[in-house]
Design an enzyme around this catalytic site. Structure first.
Site, mmCIF file in Angstrom:
data_model
loop_
_atom_site.group_PDB
_atom_site.id
_atom_site.type_symbol
_atom_site.label_atom_id
_atom_site.label_comp_id
_atom_site.label_asym_id
_atom_site.label_seq_id
_atom_site.Cartn_x
_atom_site.Cartn_y
_atom_site.Cartn_z
ATOM 1 N N GLU A 84 16.918 23.421 20.660
ATOM 2 C CA GLU A 84 18.164 22.542 20.446
ATOM 3 C C GLU A 84 17.866 21.345 19.250
ATOM 4 O OE1 GLU A 84 18.996 25.412 23.117
ATOM 5 O OE2 GLU A 84 17.845 23.600 23.282
ATOM 6 N N ASP B 61 13.479 29.943 22.566
ATOM 7 C CA ASP B 61 14.231 28.955 23.828
ATOM 8 C C ASP B 61 13.778 27.754 23.408
ATOM 9 O OD1 ASP B 61 15.630 28.655 25.745
ATOM 10 O OD2 ASP B 61 13.827 29.240 27.322
ATOM 11 N N ASP C 52 21.606 29.614 29.866
ATOM 12 C CA ASP C 52 21.525 29.783 31.435
ATOM 13 C C ASP C 52 22.946 29.729 31.954
ATOM 14 O OD1 ASP C 52 18.989 29.367 30.755
ATOM 15 O OD2 ASP C 52 18.793 27.336 31.432
#
Length: 792
Positions: free
Chosen positions: A446, A443, A522
């Protein structure tokens, strides 16, 4: 000081608490100052185009075409893929390619074309190069699939990264797909799509762009054929798409168009043509075979940010067991960490985590751990100390370690573009394995760094190793998560060599499938989020990432019982089947939505478990062929324009067509069926396509159809393998492939091929082999017999 930034700073402090808010403000200003000092300042740029052809140099698989102000290297590889690169750009170095550049095809010929141009002629494709630098991709019959106009560069006077733009034309009837994980789609409408992996920092819906996983990969489907185009460039950029328009008999068609603008990096491109299956096979041969997840990872996963304690995990698992609901994995989010620090455990709330993991494993349930890349910047933190000793963290242009803000507070970031750092990070998973975890969920990679304003990531001027070439975050950003996934995958292979690793990641890039899969991130908890879930999975599959899925129920908020159930019913037919929710969202356990939803949810969960052998087969076939598990309905017939526009149904492998309910209150829905006979898997009623049919979709189920003649491997009542055969139409035959998985190791299972045919009034099912047909080794259950014989 920018007044708007000052306002954002004040809001940031007030919204997340004083300490963390001040950190995000400092991080934002640090980022801005770093880029202001280290990045080149904007100045007048000179425009350049290739010019006219001056000479040609034949070479393996193609050659080099030189122009007055540039040169074009072009060749066709032995796998049929076409490569071209401008200004000396070659296919390597590349983060996308697996095993290096494929060999050029020695049979290819470079020869003169019309109007002073040249062409490269191969078995399945011809590539024309005009005298001014336009590149055309043509079928062997001479039909143009794609025309790239001469590129244009804008170069700083003092040198440095040149911006460039590439304009392309496709047929008026063409439709665009791909570009990674996009909430709008799977068909991509007119608009501009950014190529920069981004944490939107809020639940997203269709229309929100960009998201976590972007790729410069387009799949274009037209009457003349299908092609995939990949611009191998990791820099920030945009793709602007415009669908064509046909002249309604006037003959004045408007071509579809694609405009790619990049902030720097090489202008190089791969194109592959053919059927969708051939295109994805070629793409997989170029960028790597998809990893096969362990069989348990193809079951049902339950996750939540906020389980809190071992007791809460046991309570949730007991709830599944008491209600006889299938469960294969439980995921622990950042709240199981010690103060959000990666590779740690909160000993107060999870004092005996290995014991819990062992208890769950005995019940057939695996534990999956979240892993974030950000490391708390504090001496005494073992990961920070170890990384500091190894000089593992990203530095700025002045040589200082870059600091950002993530869940543990002030944080530093490993430079995964360095092989030595990947090896160190991969070894850290030994701690996770020791805690009993079997899988890993990446997670915030990026990478995300919280800021009060500006981009929520590292400074663009931050320095990266880039496998020894050196460069900054402008080039490394989009491949950061890909390299993190590689570190985990290779580390786990070394630590547990007898087991297939299970890794899935929020972010990534082209080639992500080599190391695992991804999930939606999300997604918003509403009906638009449900639609976005399907769009993401279909789009990612066409980009070569076959294993993905959404947060069932949406990440935020509280879904209505109907929305939750419809999402669960969809998720039961997607590769990654995971319920998940945020810390402040409503519950996601099936029994929290009432007795009626519980019963219907049980049916969906049981059906997923029954189909597990089919998902295992699809996983192994994806590794061998590149074909995604979840496919658009036009997959076998891209020439069917009605199917190209169908976005609310999908094929699950070759055998099933799934039509999820995506609208609130719907109890019937229209379904577009491809050619052939299809059976409703509940009523066994037969429908003949191509057709648009309206069928019942009660709250208890979503419509699912089986292809006539299909051989579907399923889990029998005794837990063993069973073949579910759907009768072909009278006078027709059928068949299918089955890959029985012996376990979660590296053994290469044999592909079993089955043939189905009518022999008088009887239906014969045989296993094909080198020594002739044989009886199936497992039970066979035939369905649709009455309709197959032509009886009412």
């Amino acid at each position: 000081m920018d007044g708007r930034d000052l306002v954002r700073s004040v809001k940031a402090v007030g919204s997340v608490g004083a300490a963390q808010g001040l950190r995000t403000v400092r991080s934002a200003w640090r980022r801005r100052r770093a880029d202001a000092v280290a990045l080149p300042r904007p100045e007048a740029e000179r425009a350049r185009v290739p010019g006219c052809v001056t000479e040609v140099e034949p070479g393996p698989g193609g050659g080099i075409v030189r122009f007055g102000r540039s040169e074009l290297r072009i060749f066709v590889a032995v796998n049929g893929a076409v490569f071209w690169g401008w200004d000396g750009a070659g296919p390597e170095p590349s983060y996308a390619l697996a095993g290096g550049c494929p060999e050029p095809d020695p049979r290819v010929v470079l020869e003169p074309d019309t109007a002073g141009g040249w062409r490269v002629v191969a078995e399945r494709v011809t590539v024309g190069v005009s005298r001014h630098g336009a590149v055309e991709v043509r079928t062997p019959g001479g039909v143009t699939l794609r025309r790239e106009l001469p590129p244009r560069w804008w170069e700083p006077p003092g040198g440095g990264a040149a911006r460039w733009v590439q304009r392309s034309e496709v047929a008026a009837d063409a439709r665009f797909f791909g570009l990674g994980g996009r909430a709008s789609g799977p068909r991509l409408r007119d608009g501009t799509y950014r190529l920069w992996n981004t944490d939107p920092q809020a639940a997203f819906r269709p229309g929100d762009d960009p998201l976590y996983l972007t790729m410069p990969v387009q799949v274009v489907v037209a009457d003349a054929g299908t092609h995939l185009v990949f611009h191998d460039n990791t820099w920030d950029g945009t793709v602007t798409l415009r669908e064509g328009a046909e002249g309604a008999g006037s003959g004045h068609d408007r071509a579809g168009a694609s405009v790619l603008r990049m902030d720097g990096g090489p202008l190089r491109c791969w194109v592959m043509v053919g059927t969708p299956a051939r295109v994805l096979l070629t793409w997989a041969s170029l960028t790597g075979a998809p990893a096969v997840p362990p069989a348990w990872a193809l079951g049902h996963h339950h996750a939540r940010w906020g389980f809190g304690t071992e007791e809460e995990v046991r309570r949730i698992v007991a709830g599944y067991q008491e209600r006889d609901l299938p469960l294969d994995a439980v995921h622990l989010d950042i709240d199981h960490y010690d103060e959000h620090q990666v590779f740690t455990v909160d000993q107060d709330r999870f004092p005996k985590l290995p014991v819990l993991a062992e208890e769950l494993r005995r019940d057939g349930i695996r534990l999956v751990s979240i892993v974030d890349p950000a490391v708390k910047a504090a001496p005494g933190n073992a990961v920070y100390d170890g990384g500091t000793a190894r000089d593992a963290f990203v530095r700025d242009a002045g040589g200082r370690v870059v600091r950002g803000v993530v869940w543990p507070g002030e944080a530093v970031f490993p430079d995964f573009t360095h092989a030595r750092v990947r090896e160190w990070w991969g070894g850290l998973y030994e701690e996770r394995l020791g805690q009993g975890f079997s899988g890993f969920w990446h997670d915030m990679n990026e990478p995300t760094s919280f800021t009060a304003f500006g981009e929520p990531t590292l400074p663009r001027s931050a320095r990266h190793h880039l496998e020894g070439r050196g460069g900054d975050h402008r080039e490394a950003h989009n491949v950061y998560a890909l390299c993190m996934a590689r570190a985990a995958y290779e580390g786990l292979r070394a630590l547990v060599p007898e087991e297939r690793p299970f890794v899935f990641s929020r972010s990534g890039w082209a080639g992500m499938q080599r190391y695992g899969g991804t999930w939606s991130g999300d997604v918003a908890t509403d009906w638009s989020g449900l639609r976005a879930s399907l769009a993401l999975v279909l789009g990612l599959g066409l980009c070569g990432v076959p294993y993905s899925g959404p947060d069932v129920g949406g990440f935020d908020g509280s879904p209505s019982p109907e929305l939750y159930l419809r999402w669960l019913q969809l998720g039961a037919y997607l590769p990654l089947f995971r319920t998940h929710a945020s810390l402040r969202a409503g519950r996601r356990e099936p029994w929290e939505f009432g007795s009626e939803v519980l019963e219907h949810a049980r049916a969906a969960l049981v059906e997923r478990r029954r189909l597990l052998p089919y998902f295992v087969t699809l996983a192994h076939l994806a590794r061998r062929t590149g074909a995604p598990y979840v496919r658009p309905v036009w997959w076998p017939a891209p020439e069917d324009r009605a199917l190209r526009d169908c976005e609310d149904a999908f094929l699950l492998g070759d055998c099933l067509l799934v039509a999820p309910v995506l609208d609130e209150g719907a109890v019937r829905r229209a379904v577009r069926l491809p050619r052939g006979r299809w059976y409703d898997t509940v009523t066994e009623r037969a429908y003949d396509g191509p057709a648009r049919v309206v069928v019942d979709a009660p709250l208890s189920r979503i419509p699912v159809f089986a292809r006539a003649g299909a051989v579907l491997p399923v889990r029998g009542d005794d837990g063993g393998l069973e073949l579910e055969v759907w009768a072909p139409a009278a006078g027709r035959s059928g068949g299918g492939l089955v890959v029985p998985d012996a376990g979660d190791g590296w053994e290469e299972p044999e592909i079993e091929r089955y043939a189905v045919r009518w022999q008088g009034p009887d239906l014969v099912v045989e296993r094909e082999g080198e020594e002739g047909p044989a009886e199936p080794a497992c039970p066979v259950r035939v369905r649709g017999l009455a309709a197959g014989r032509g009886q009412p």
